[in-house]
Structure formats: C-alpha cells, structure tokens
Design a protein around this motif. Structure first.
Motif, mmCIF file in Angstrom:
data_model
loop_
_atom_site.group_PDB
_atom_site.id
_atom_site.type_symbol
_atom_site.label_atom_id
_atom_site.label_comp_id
_atom_site.label_asym_id
_atom_site.label_seq_id
_atom_site.Cartn_x
_atom_site.Cartn_y
_atom_site.Cartn_z
ATOM 1 N N ALA A 133 0.439 -1.673 0.222
ATOM 2 C CA ALA A 133 -0.091 -0.189 -0.172
ATOM 3 C C ALA A 133 0.879 1.042 0.041
ATOM 4 N N MET A 134 2.012 1.362 0.747
ATOM 5 C CA MET A 134 2.840 2.233 0.682
ATOM 6 C C MET A 134 3.160 2.987 -0.518
ATOM 7 N N TYR A 135 3.893 1.964 -1.884
ATOM 8 C CA TYR A 135 4.362 1.386 -2.425
ATOM 9 C C TYR A 135 3.429 2.296 -3.610
ATOM 10 N N ARG A 136 2.525 1.536 -3.609
ATOM 11 C CA ARG A 136 0.966 2.118 -4.476
ATOM 12 C C ARG A 136 0.780 3.690 -4.148
ATOM 13 N N ALA A 137 0.964 3.933 -2.725
ATOM 14 C CA ALA A 137 0.792 5.288 -2.628
ATOM 15 C C ALA A 137 1.338 6.397 -3.026
ATOM 16 N N LEU A 138 2.747 6.195 -3.582
ATOM 17 C CA LEU A 138 3.688 6.928 -4.322
ATOM 18 C C LEU A 138 3.184 7.030 -5.450
ATOM 19 N N THR A 139 3.085 5.565 -5.989
ATOM 20 C CA THR A 139 3.050 5.736 -7.706
ATOM 21 C C THR A 139 1.367 6.879 -7.920
ATOM 22 N N TRP A 140 0.447 6.489 -7.222
ATOM 23 C CA TRP A 140 -0.910 7.190 -7.557
ATOM 24 C C TRP A 140 -1.109 8.903 -6.950
ATOM 25 N N LYS A 141 0.544 9.288 -6.313
ATOM 26 C CA LYS A 141 1.071 10.537 -6.267
ATOM 27 C C LYS A 141 1.918 10.974 -6.755
ATOM 28 N N ALA A 142 2.889 10.450 -7.774
ATOM 29 C CA ALA A 142 3.432 10.267 -8.570
ATOM 30 C C ALA A 142 2.712 10.967 -10.242
ATOM 31 N N GLN A 143 1.897 10.060 -10.560
ATOM 32 C CA GLN A 143 0.747 9.851 -11.426
ATOM 33 C C GLN A 143 0.123 11.232 -11.487
ATOM 34 N N ARG A 144 -0.660 11.915 -10.122
ATOM 35 C CA ARG A 144 -1.387 12.504 -9.494
ATOM 36 C C ARG A 144 0.069 14.609 -9.937
#
Ligand code: C5P
Length: 222
Positions: A36-47
């Motif tokens: 979930a932590m790596y997913r959160a960073l990926t989401w933020k990088a997309q945004r």
C-alpha cells in the motif's frame, strides 16, 4: 508471551494481504501492508506527473508527502496528505505501474526505514516482497506464500467479478506475470524467498486453511 514480528512475502495475488490481515487479527498483532505504501507513492507520482525514471524527484515526493496507514476491519486504509486514497490505489492504473516506482534504491531506502520503525516494538505481521530479506531480516517467523500464476489470476478474476467489475482473465494473467518479472528481476531488494522462510504453496488451499496453517507455525516457532 512477547510479541514478535512476522514476515510474509510472495508474488502478486498469492493472497498475502488477506491472510496477513486475518493472521494479525488472530494473534492480536498489527497488520502492515507495505504494498500500500508503494501504491500510494505511485498514485501521488501520477497526480503530480512525476516521471517514474526520475529517482530524485520520486524520492523528494516521498520525503514531503504525509503517508498514513490505518487498519479497518476490511483491511488497510491509506491516505496521502489527508486525502483518503484507499480505493484509488487498487485501480489497475496504479497496480500495473507500481513496479516501476518501487525499483529505485532511493525509494526503497526510505520505505524500509519507515517500515522498520513501524515494526520496532514487535507485534506486527508485515507483508510485501522484501520483508524477510531486507526489511525484517531478524523476523521471528518468515513465510513465502506462493501459488501458480493461473490460480493467482483466477482468484483475482473472481474477486473482480464479485465486486461487479469488468475482468479479463487472460489480461490479468499477463499483468500478474509481468509484475512478478519486474519485481523479481530488479536490482535492489528483489522479490525472493529468504533462505530461512517457510514456503507455503496455497494453490489448493482455502484462505482459512492458510491462516490456520500459519497460525500453528507461529505458535510452534515464536
Ligand atoms: O503487495 P502489492 O500487490 O500491493 O504490492 C504492489 C507492488 O509494490 C509490488 O508489485 C511491488 O512492485 C511493490 N512492493 C515492493 N516491496 C514491498 C511491497 C510491494 O516492491 N515490500
């Protein structure tokens, strides 16, 4: 009895998070979902439209974002800068791109430090790819959950159908295989069974069977 740490690693879709959550509840431990932590960073990088190859920018983004995990009865709730992104991080657009963010050494260093802090007091069940090998090499009990790629894809397919989502079994199988390949072949802390981890093939086991099996092993070993 003192509370130890338990590491659960394995490829995508092996049932780690479901099993880890249930095992933690049974032991009255805290479940920590590192994916979930790596997913959160990926989401933020997309945004923020940060290029996945820009390790420095990603590391900077991770340093300044306020990432919070909290447990609910259903699993892990995740927020970034006070915005709840629990369901967003499970979207295929994130799932299929996390591996490109997670491969960087500067990212892994920060994530591992956070994860070690969370486990410092013991009493955690932590799941991921590098928990037994890099995050908690001294974990009291280590498991490596596995299942055939066909079984893993078909479980994910069923889950999506039950949720009323569209699902393409063949595509899922390709996506899971690619993610495993990227995670296993990366340079830093690749997905790998720790030499002292117990491998559990869950292909023909139910969730309850896996949970009970792990629970018995923890009782014996810890
Ligand atoms: O476990 P989950 O499927 O949520 O993990 C998503 C992705 O995050 C993995 O495919 C992997 O690229 C990355 N990951 C990682 N190390 C971990 C946990 C997850 O690299 N400990």
């Amino acid at each position: 009895k003192s509370k130890v740490n338990i590491a659960i690693d394995g490829p995508a879709g092996a049932g780690k998070s479901t099993v880890a959550k249930k095992l933690a509840d049974k032991l009255s431990y805290v479940y920590i979902d590192t994916g979930a932590m790596y997913r959160a960073l990926t989401w933020k990088a997309q945004r923020e439209k940060v290029n996945y190859n820009d390790e420095e920018k990603l590391a900077e983004l991770l340093r300044r974002m306020d990432l919070k995990l909290s447990n609910s009865s259903a699993g892990t709730n995740i927020s970034v800068d006070a915005e709840d992104i629990t369901s967003e991080v499970r979207e295929p657009s994130v799932t299929n791109e996390v591996s490109y963010v997670a491969k960087h050494e500067a990212i892994r260093k920060q994530m591992v430090a956070k994860q070690q802090e969370l486990a410092a007091g013991g009493g955690t069940v932590m799941d991921g790819r590098d928990i037994g090998t890099a995050v908690l090499p001294d974990a009291a009990v280590k498991f490596f959950l596995n299942a055939t790629v066909d079984e893993r894809a078909s479980r994910r397919h069923q889950e999506q159908l039950v949720k009323g989502m569209e699902s393409d079994l063949k595509l899922l199988k390709e996506e899971i295989s690619l993610r495993d390949k990227l995670d296993s072949e990366r340079e830093f802390a690749p997905l790998k069974k720790a030499p002292d981890a117990m491998e559990v093939d869950t292909t023909s086991m139910s969730i309850e069977e896996v949970v009970n099996y792990l629970y018995d092993q923890v009782r014996k070993q810890a």
